[in-house]
Design an enzyme around this catalytic site. Structure first.
Site, PDB file in Angstrom:
ATOM      1  N   CYS A 134      12.072  -6.955  -2.332  1.00  0.00           N
ATOM      2  CA  CYS A 134      13.515  -7.006  -2.579  1.00  0.00           C
ATOM      3  C   CYS A 134      13.858  -6.334  -3.906  1.00  0.00           C
ATOM      4  O   CYS A 134      13.067  -6.288  -4.817  1.00  0.00           O
ATOM      5  CB  CYS A 134      13.979  -8.461  -2.640  1.00  0.00           C
ATOM      6  SG  CYS A 134      13.555  -9.381  -1.184  1.00  0.00           S
ATOM      7  N   ARG A 179      12.263   1.139  -2.675  1.00  0.00           N
ATOM      8  CA  ARG A 179      11.296   0.037  -2.638  1.00  0.00           C
ATOM      9  C   ARG A 179      11.163  -0.522  -1.234  1.00  0.00           C
ATOM     10  O   ARG A 179      10.304  -1.341  -0.959  1.00  0.00           O
ATOM     11  CB  ARG A 179      11.750  -1.071  -3.593  1.00  0.00           C
ATOM     12  CG  ARG A 179      11.866  -0.629  -5.032  1.00  0.00           C
ATOM     13  CD  ARG A 179      12.631  -1.661  -5.842  1.00  0.00           C
ATOM     14  NE  ARG A 179      11.977  -2.943  -5.811  1.00  0.00           N
ATOM     15  CZ  ARG A 179      11.214  -3.387  -6.806  1.00  0.00           C
ATOM     16  NH1 ARG A 179      11.048  -2.645  -7.864  1.00  0.00           N
ATOM     17  NH2 ARG A 179      10.625  -4.552  -6.747  1.00  0.00           N
ATOM     18  N   TRP A 184      13.994  -7.452   1.541  1.00  0.00           N
ATOM     19  CA  TRP A 184      12.816  -7.108   2.360  1.00  0.00           C
ATOM     20  C   TRP A 184      12.375  -8.450   2.910  1.00  0.00           C
ATOM     21  O   TRP A 184      11.781  -9.270   2.217  1.00  0.00           O
ATOM     22  CB  TRP A 184      11.750  -6.487   1.462  1.00  0.00           C
ATOM     23  CG  TRP A 184      10.647  -5.761   2.148  1.00  0.00           C
ATOM     24  CD1 TRP A 184      10.670  -4.495   2.661  1.00  0.00           C
ATOM     25  CD2 TRP A 184       9.325  -6.247   2.411  1.00  0.00           C
ATOM     26  NE1 TRP A 184       9.450  -4.156   3.187  1.00  0.00           N
ATOM     27  CE2 TRP A 184       8.603  -5.217   3.066  1.00  0.00           C
ATOM     28  CE3 TRP A 184       8.680  -7.431   2.163  1.00  0.00           C
ATOM     29  CZ2 TRP A 184       7.277  -5.345   3.451  1.00  0.00           C
ATOM     30  CZ3 TRP A 184       7.353  -7.564   2.536  1.00  0.00           C
ATOM     31  CH2 TRP A 184       6.665  -6.539   3.196  1.00  0.00           C
ATOM     32  N   ASN A 213      14.060 -12.340  -5.470  1.00  0.00           N
ATOM     33  CA  ASN A 213      12.958 -11.469  -5.052  1.00  0.00           C
ATOM     34  C   ASN A 213      11.703 -12.313  -5.122  1.00  0.00           C
ATOM     35  O   ASN A 213      11.389 -12.876  -6.157  1.00  0.00           O
ATOM     36  CB  ASN A 213      12.838 -10.265  -6.000  1.00  0.00           C
ATOM     37  CG  ASN A 213      11.652  -9.378  -5.626  1.00  0.00           C
ATOM     38  OD1 ASN A 213      11.218  -9.371  -4.479  1.00  0.00           O
ATOM     39  ND2 ASN A 213      11.124  -8.654  -6.607  1.00  0.00           N
ATOM     40  N   GLY A 214      11.012 -12.446  -3.988  1.00  0.00           N
ATOM     41  CA  GLY A 214       9.756 -13.200  -4.007  1.00  0.00           C
ATOM     42  C   GLY A 214       9.745 -14.248  -2.911  1.00  0.00           C
ATOM     43  O   GLY A 214      10.444 -14.122  -1.912  1.00  0.00           O
ATOM     44  N   GLU A 216      -8.141   8.422   0.349  1.00  0.00           N
ATOM     45  CA  GLU A 216      -6.766   8.602  -0.140  1.00  0.00           C
ATOM     46  C   GLU A 216      -6.002   9.562   0.768  1.00  0.00           C
ATOM     47  O   GLU A 216      -4.837   9.345   1.099  1.00  0.00           O
ATOM     48  CB  GLU A 216      -6.797   9.104  -1.587  1.00  0.00           C
ATOM     49  CG  GLU A 216      -5.489   9.584  -2.169  1.00  0.00           C
ATOM     50  CD  GLU A 216      -4.383   8.550  -2.170  1.00  0.00           C
ATOM     51  OE1 GLU A 216      -4.655   7.365  -1.916  1.00  0.00           O
ATOM     52  OE2 GLU A 216      -3.215   8.950  -2.384  1.00  0.00           O
ATOM     53  N   LYS A 251      -2.458   8.656   2.783  1.00  0.00           N
ATOM     54  CA  LYS A 251      -1.212   9.438   2.688  1.00  0.00           C
ATOM     55  C   LYS A 251      -0.669   9.784   4.070  1.00  0.00           C
ATOM     56  O   LYS A 251       0.506   9.634   4.354  1.00  0.00           O
ATOM     57  CB  LYS A 251      -1.470  10.735   1.901  1.00  0.00           C
ATOM     58  CG  LYS A 251      -1.615  10.586   0.413  1.00  0.00           C
ATOM     59  CD  LYS A 251      -0.362  10.217  -0.297  1.00  0.00           C
ATOM     60  CE  LYS A 251      -0.139   8.813  -0.739  1.00  0.00           C
ATOM     61  NZ  LYS A 251      -1.060   7.932  -1.275  1.00  0.00           N
ATOM     62  N   GLU A 291       0.668   6.709   5.819  1.00  0.00           N
ATOM     63  CA  GLU A 291       1.879   6.155   5.189  1.00  0.00           C
ATOM     64  C   GLU A 291       3.138   6.915   5.543  1.00  0.00           C
ATOM     65  O   GLU A 291       4.173   6.340   5.800  1.00  0.00           O
ATOM     66  CB  GLU A 291       1.720   6.235   3.671  1.00  0.00           C
ATOM     67  CG  GLU A 291       0.937   5.143   3.043  1.00  0.00           C
ATOM     68  CD  GLU A 291       1.115   5.180   1.545  1.00  0.00           C
ATOM     69  OE1 GLU A 291       0.590   6.114   0.921  1.00  0.00           O
ATOM     70  OE2 GLU A 291       1.790   4.296   1.031  1.00  0.00           O
ATOM     71  N   HIS A 329     -23.005   6.880  12.552  1.00  0.00           N
ATOM     72  CA  HIS A 329     -23.342   5.472  12.823  1.00  0.00           C
ATOM     73  C   HIS A 329     -22.281   4.797  13.663  1.00  0.00           C
ATOM     74  O   HIS A 329     -21.964   3.635  13.464  1.00  0.00           O
ATOM     75  CB  HIS A 329     -23.530   4.742  11.477  1.00  0.00           C
ATOM     76  CG  HIS A 329     -24.658   5.307  10.670  1.00  0.00           C
ATOM     77  ND1 HIS A 329     -25.986   5.127  10.996  1.00  0.00           N
ATOM     78  CD2 HIS A 329     -24.640   6.110   9.583  1.00  0.00           C
ATOM     79  CE1 HIS A 329     -26.739   5.755  10.118  1.00  0.00           C
ATOM     80  NE2 HIS A 329     -25.956   6.367   9.247  1.00  0.00           N
ATOM     81  N   LYS A 332       7.527  -0.059  -2.259  1.00  0.00           N
ATOM     82  CA  LYS A 332       6.903   0.683  -3.354  1.00  0.00           C
ATOM     83  C   LYS A 332       6.005  -0.219  -4.184  1.00  0.00           C
ATOM     84  O   LYS A 332       4.963   0.174  -4.646  1.00  0.00           O
ATOM     85  CB  LYS A 332       7.974   1.300  -4.260  1.00  0.00           C
ATOM     86  CG  LYS A 332       7.422   2.106  -5.426  1.00  0.00           C
ATOM     87  CD  LYS A 332       6.590   3.290  -4.965  1.00  0.00           C
ATOM     88  CE  LYS A 332       5.970   4.052  -6.107  1.00  0.00           C
ATOM     89  NZ  LYS A 332       4.998   5.069  -5.616  1.00  0.00           N
TER      90      LYS A 332
HETATM   91  C1  AGP Z   1       0.220   4.233  -2.230  1.00  0.00           C
HETATM   92  O1  AGP Z   1       0.620   5.445  -1.591  1.00  0.00           O
HETATM   93  C2  AGP Z   1       0.813   3.042  -1.603  1.00  0.00           C
HETATM   94  N1  AGP Z   1       2.227   3.052  -1.760  1.00  0.00           N
HETATM   95  C3  AGP Z   1       0.154   1.732  -2.003  1.00  0.00           C
HETATM   96  O2  AGP Z   1      -1.160   1.764  -1.481  1.00  0.00           O
HETATM   97  C4  AGP Z   1       0.035   1.427  -3.514  1.00  0.00           C
HETATM   98  O3  AGP Z   1      -0.881   2.306  -4.102  1.00  0.00           O
HETATM   99  C5  AGP Z   1      -0.478  -0.011  -3.672  1.00  0.00           C
HETATM  100  O4  AGP Z   1       0.485  -0.884  -3.094  1.00  0.00           O
HETATM  101  C6  AGP Z   1      -0.720  -0.397  -5.131  1.00  0.00           C
HETATM  102  O5  AGP Z   1       0.491  -0.319  -5.832  1.00  0.00           O
HETATM  103  P1  AGP Z   1       0.420  -0.328  -7.437  1.00  0.00           P
HETATM  104  O6  AGP Z   1      -0.306   0.915  -7.857  1.00  0.00           O
HETATM  105  O7  AGP Z   1       1.848  -0.358  -7.897  1.00  0.00           O
HETATM  106  O8  AGP Z   1      -0.345  -1.578  -7.836  1.00  0.00           O
END
Ligand code: AGP
Length: 609
Positions: A2, A27, A75, A99-100, A481, A485, A488, A504, A604
């Site tokens: 949120c 976010r 959210w 938020n939370g 990584e 990407k 995501e 394997h 985010k």
């Molecule tokens: C990265 O592309 C993602 N949005 C996600 O994995 C992010 O890296 C992860 O949630 C950690 O966030 P932070 O670096 O703010 O702790």
């Protein structure tokens, strides 16, 4: 997660709060709402599920002048996505946004129902409002005392912003969730939000309260901002700094997406990191850690930051000769790890607010292990909880998919390794490191103006059934990584795998519809080529992202080859190859037409568990 925003001041609060909510869209959210004190001195509440423009349309018809307003992008955690469950929640005199999560909401709701308190929604957030109503109306407590009592009672990570109708004052308090206040003394404006980004362009000083500190905001007689603990004793437990974020840095400029802009910012940020740590104010942070001689290093993070940690672990093992373990924070926090006060726990986080990473850090502190953050947001919870901090200086990262923050995290990790190896005062070694980083920046600059081949490969492959990113040694984290990407932002099934592991089992998935993105460099090159051969023998589509120096050999075995000059980059070759992965994911997502900056289901900063 949120987004929460509150404003008091002479300008139109609704406009300022709506602009703040717009900045927080990145976010991730599923509904939005505002509450302000209208010209009759009553609350006006507008809230709507769906995108912010739905709320915008709702208030567009109204002629609104307000000097106090709170707003929210939700959210959903408790209660489905609908207008009633959207925030703000309000009684006649009190409105709040949250938020939370309130973990003990149901037991409190039951108690309040027995006391005659009634609820409109299914949310845990409204339970907090119910407590405030109960304390102020039944127990005749003042609002700030009611807030303190209620906040002591709830469990879980939460931040609240509460608007008092009668006085147009705002109260804010948090525990394990982000909160930042800001003031502009010239215009007598005061703001509060879950994200400093919402305050850009309005305030010139930021205040980050610690957990369990009540922030009191008032625009009357320049009171502006005061802080109390939960016993209502004035407190200095906050961190303050000048507002450095510039408004232009937070805009897309000529780029179609924030993500593409942030990919293109990387060379300049690399040079900025060198400037900051070796020629600027960051030198003090480095000198502050030169005395650290850990017997072991434990790296812990989530998501992309976790993969950055894997690259950094290679640096530690290569340049420091120190044992280095690497942990998913969401797992580590529930283990009974065998740690030692002579260890150093390193936490990597762009936001500094990721709940699992914060919990892992708390665990290490409880076990008397020294903690160090590699973090982007100065003043964030992680920044304030760690014994030492290294800022990654990535600027605001709006794109939910992390790109520039990953690169800056890795480079900052390499600088940490340089310092822990006792090389900070070794001019030759330090200059060699600076030269390598600047060389990397130049190579990325030229790649960014020659990304046509990457776009073509994306256009040819974006509809394939699935993708295996593979890598060995220092390239394995880049495979992980790269796969993340693509998942995501393009919603494509992709897996990152150690190249030597395919045989394997996973190789059973390979057929003519499966793409193998093989990331390779000089290290373990021959091994990587033979792994590609295994996939090719089963009709997999081969894309090699690798060294220009092996052009002929790579061309022979690949359907597409994206080749880079890795000469002289040494330990930064994986970082350079990763830029290709960032662009590949971006162009595949463009072909798929997904919401690149705000991918579905993602937030985010994951401030809840
Ligand atoms: C990265 O592309 C993602 N949005 C996600 O994995 C992010 O890296 C992860 O949630 C950690 O966030 P932070 O670096 O703010 O702790």
């Amino acid at each position: 997660m949120c987004g929460i925003v509150g404003h008091l001041g002479p300008r139109n609060s609704v406009e300022i709060v709506m602009e703040g909510l717009k900045r927080l869209e990145y976010r991730g959210y599923d509904s939005a709402g505002i509450c302000f004190v209208n010209e009759k001195g009553q609350f006006s509440v507008f809230k709507k599920s769906g995108k912010l423009e739905n709320l915008q349309a709702l208030i567009a018809k109204e002629k609104i002048i307000a000097r106090s307003c709170i707003g929210h992008t939700r959210w959903a955690t408790h209660g489905e996505v609908n207008d009633v469950n959207s925030h703000p929640h309000n009684s006649e005199d009190i409105a709040l946004v949250h938020n939370g999560i309130i973990e003990n909401a149901e037991e409190i709701r039951t108690e309040l129902l027995a006391e005659g308190v009634r609820f409109q929604s299914d949310t845990d957030s409204e339970v907090f409002l119910g407590m405030l109503t109960f304390y102020t109306q039944k127990k005749k407590m003042g609002l700030v005392e009611s807030i303190a009592q209620s906040f002591k009672r709830i469990r879980g990570n939460s931040a609240f912003v509460i608007l008092n109708r009668a006085t147009s004052e705002i109260f804010a308090v948090k525990r394990g969730a982000p909160l930042v206040c800001g003031i502009n003394e010239i215009s007598s404006e005061v703001l509060v939000s879950s994200d400093p980004y919402a305050l850009v362009g309005v305030v010139d000083k930021l205040y980050f309260p610690e957990d369990d500190i009540i922030c009191y905001l008032s625009a009357a007689n320049k009171n502006l901002l005061r802080f109390f603990d939960l016993n209502l004793v004035p407190s200095k437990r906050y961190f303050s700094k000048k507002q450095e974020m510039s408004f232009k840095a937070s805009e897309k400029g000529n780029f179609e997406h924030f993500m593409l802009k942030e990919i293109h910012e990387q060379p300049e940020l690399m040079r900025g990191l060198v400037q900051f740590y070796f020629h600027g104010e960051g030198k003090d942070s480095l000198h502050g850690i030169t005395q650290l001689r850990p017997e072991r290093i434990i790296i812990s993070a989530c998501g992309t930051a976790y993969y950055a940690g894997l690259v950094i672990r290679n640096f530690i093992e290569t340049f420091n000769g120190v044992s280095c373990t690497h942990e998913l924070a969401s797992e580590f926090r529930y283990r009974k790890p065998l740690v030692n006060p002579k260890d150093l726990a390193v936490f990597i986080s762009q936001s500094g607010e990721t709940a699992d990473t914060l919990a892992a850090q708390t665990l290490c502190k409880e076990l008397h292990v020294g903690t160090l953050s590699i973090v982007n947001v100065e003043g964030s919870s992680l920044y304030r909880q760690c014994d030492h901090n290294l800022l990654i200086r990535a600027g605001i990262e709006v794109g939910v998919a992390s790109t520039k923050a990953f690169t800056q995290q890795v480079l900052t990790g390499r600088i940490l390794s340089h310092v822990l190896a006792g090389h900070l005062n070794d001019k030759e070694k330090t200059n060699a490191l600076i030269y390598k980083i600047n060389t990397l920046a130049e190579r990325v600059d030229s790649l960014l103006v020659n990304s046509g081949l990457i776009r073509e490969v994306a256009q040819q492959l974006y509809n394939k059934k699935g993708f295996f990113f593979t890598g060995r040694g220092p390239y394995f984290p880049i495979a992980l990584e790269g796969a993340l990407k693509l998942k995501e932002i393009a919603y494509v099934h992709a897996e990152g795998y150690a190249a030597g592991e395919l045989k394997h089992g996973p190789i059973a998935l390979i057929d003519h519809e499966m793409v193998n993105i093989a990331v390779m460099g000089e290290d373990l090159f021959e091994k990587s080529i033979s792994n590609v051969q295994e996939v090719r023998a089963r009709k997999g589509i081969i894309v090699v992202i690798g060294p220009e120096s092996h052009r002929e050999e790579i061309k022979k075995i690949s359907d597409h080859a994206i080749l880079l000059n890795l000469e002289g980059l040494g330990e930064f070759s994986p970082l350079f190859l990763n830029i290709v992965n960032q662009l590949l994911a971006y162009y595949v997502a463009k072909c798929k037409g997904t919401d690149i900056d705000k991918p579905r289901n993602l937030a985010k900063s994951v401030t809840v568990e």
